[in-house]
Design an enzyme around this catalytic site. Sequence first.
Site, mmCIF file in Angstrom:
data_model
loop_
_atom_site.group_PDB
_atom_site.id
_atom_site.type_symbol
_atom_site.label_atom_id
_atom_site.label_comp_id
_atom_site.label_asym_id
_atom_site.label_seq_id
_atom_site.Cartn_x
_atom_site.Cartn_y
_atom_site.Cartn_z
ATOM 1 N N GLN A 106 75.708 151.724 53.384
ATOM 2 C CA GLN A 106 74.590 152.621 53.093
ATOM 3 C C GLN A 106 73.585 152.553 54.235
ATOM 4 O O GLN A 106 72.585 153.257 54.233
ATOM 5 C CB GLN A 106 73.900 152.179 51.800
ATOM 6 C CG GLN A 106 74.805 152.208 50.595
ATOM 7 C CD GLN A 106 74.194 151.454 49.424
ATOM 8 O OE1 GLN A 106 73.329 151.962 48.727
ATOM 9 N NE2 GLN A 106 74.631 150.236 49.221
ATOM 10 N N ASN A 107 73.848 151.681 55.190
ATOM 11 C CA ASN A 107 72.884 151.476 56.272
ATOM 12 C C ASN A 107 73.020 152.531 57.355
ATOM 13 O O ASN A 107 74.097 153.065 57.588
ATOM 14 C CB ASN A 107 73.049 150.074 56.865
ATOM 15 C CG ASN A 107 72.725 149.005 55.846
ATOM 16 O OD1 ASN A 107 72.093 149.301 54.838
ATOM 17 N ND2 ASN A 107 73.165 147.788 56.082
ATOM 18 N N HIS A 124 75.183 157.145 54.370
ATOM 19 C CA HIS A 124 73.845 157.727 54.545
ATOM 20 C C HIS A 124 73.559 158.109 55.989
ATOM 21 O O HIS A 124 72.400 158.242 56.375
ATOM 22 C CB HIS A 124 72.780 156.753 54.006
ATOM 23 C CG HIS A 124 72.918 156.519 52.523
ATOM 24 N ND1 HIS A 124 72.292 155.500 51.840
ATOM 25 C CD2 HIS A 124 73.620 157.195 51.574
ATOM 26 C CE1 HIS A 124 72.614 155.558 50.566
ATOM 27 N NE2 HIS A 124 73.420 156.558 50.372
ATOM 28 N N CYS A 135 76.632 174.024 62.968
ATOM 29 C CA CYS A 135 78.076 173.817 63.180
ATOM 30 C C CYS A 135 78.498 172.363 62.941
ATOM 31 O O CYS A 135 79.674 172.037 63.059
ATOM 32 C CB CYS A 135 78.486 174.254 64.583
ATOM 33 S SG CYS A 135 77.922 173.148 65.900
ATOM 34 N N CYS A 174 71.641 173.618 69.795
ATOM 35 C CA CYS A 174 73.076 173.394 70.001
ATOM 36 C C CYS A 174 73.656 174.614 70.730
ATOM 37 O O CYS A 174 73.065 175.697 70.689
ATOM 38 C CB CYS A 174 73.718 173.219 68.618
ATOM 39 S SG CYS A 174 75.508 173.032 68.666
ATOM 40 N N GLY A 213 74.487 142.608 49.969
ATOM 41 C CA GLY A 213 73.113 143.013 50.272
ATOM 42 C C GLY A 213 72.743 144.407 49.814
ATOM 43 O O GLY A 213 72.064 145.127 50.538
ATOM 44 N N GLU A 241 69.841 137.868 45.336
ATOM 45 C CA GLU A 241 69.272 138.072 43.997
ATOM 46 C C GLU A 241 70.254 138.779 43.080
ATOM 47 O O GLU A 241 71.233 139.360 43.543
ATOM 48 C CB GLU A 241 68.006 138.930 44.107
ATOM 49 C CG GLU A 241 66.863 138.207 44.780
ATOM 50 C CD GLU A 241 65.704 139.140 45.093
ATOM 51 O OE1 GLU A 241 65.620 140.222 44.480
ATOM 52 O OE2 GLU A 241 64.902 138.767 45.961
#
Length: 271
Positions: A106-107, A124, A135, A174, A213, A241
């Site tokens: 997800q980093n 992500h 495009c 672009c 994590g 945790e």
Amino acid sequence: MIDQKAVEFIRKHYREGLIVALTGAGISAESGVPTFRGKGGLWERYDPEVYAYPDQLRKLLNKDSAAVADFLIDLYTVLTKAKPHDGHRALALLEKEGVLSGIITQNIDNLHQRAGSRMVAELHGNAFRIKCMDCSRSMTYERDRITEMAGSIVLARSSKQRLLRVLNRYFPSCSCGGRFRTDIILFGETLPADALGQAHDLLDSCRMLFIVGTSLTVFPAASLPSYARKQGALLVELNNEETPLSGICDLVIRQPASVALPAIVESLGYA
Ligand code: NAD
């Protein structure tokens, strides 16, 4: 060090090529990138309701461009200063040895790739990449180029016109006539289908999922461990945790990622 029971569990159940890692902000915390909700995190200083939504961010650029500049300076300074640690390197080594088939992350910090990982499904996006909104052509910036951009934003901070010129330089038009933007997936945006497809492919043949994590609160990433379990994977959580899924995991390791992952590599005899 991780305890002997954990080592034995992993040794007994892992199969070469069938481990997958799902990583979140916690693995990069020890690299200097604050976690999403942790102390000193970006969203403590910048309201996510404004800064994490593309439309709100665009509106703010018109109203208070210096605020957007400050956000971008903070974000890119943290990301360019971060360095991969032994935990990132441990996952890269497991892949090189054919034990781990890939990482679903997800980093957006590019630290897995910098540590040497090759198969990384980026749910992500990636802050070092820009993408054409029309495009979808993408380009990756070297770290130095992003550092240079952050420096240019600092100099242009006090003038909206100058800031826009800097942003147009680093997020240009672009060749298709469209415009490049950051390839970070912001709130409310759809996840890239290719990354989601890669993630599911990895999980379809996963025997053991390391969940490293992540607080498992951001969907759809948070639903992937349940998907993996349905495919028959064992769930191993590596987190300081408790998370909403701790109770159903087959093994929980309460150690920082920079300690637990190298210890696993060592216990499997790959160090
Ligand atoms: P989160 O911030 O919600 O949760 C982080 C988790 O990591 C927590 O459960 C915490 O207990 C754990 N943790 C903290 N330090 C740890 C360590 N040293 N070792 C092991 N675990 C540790 O993160 P999330 O679940 O990834 O969700 C955050 C969202 O914000 C994601 O969508 C992500 O894209 C984004 N984000 C990314 C980065 C990055 O790219 N590094 C940083 C912050 C936020």
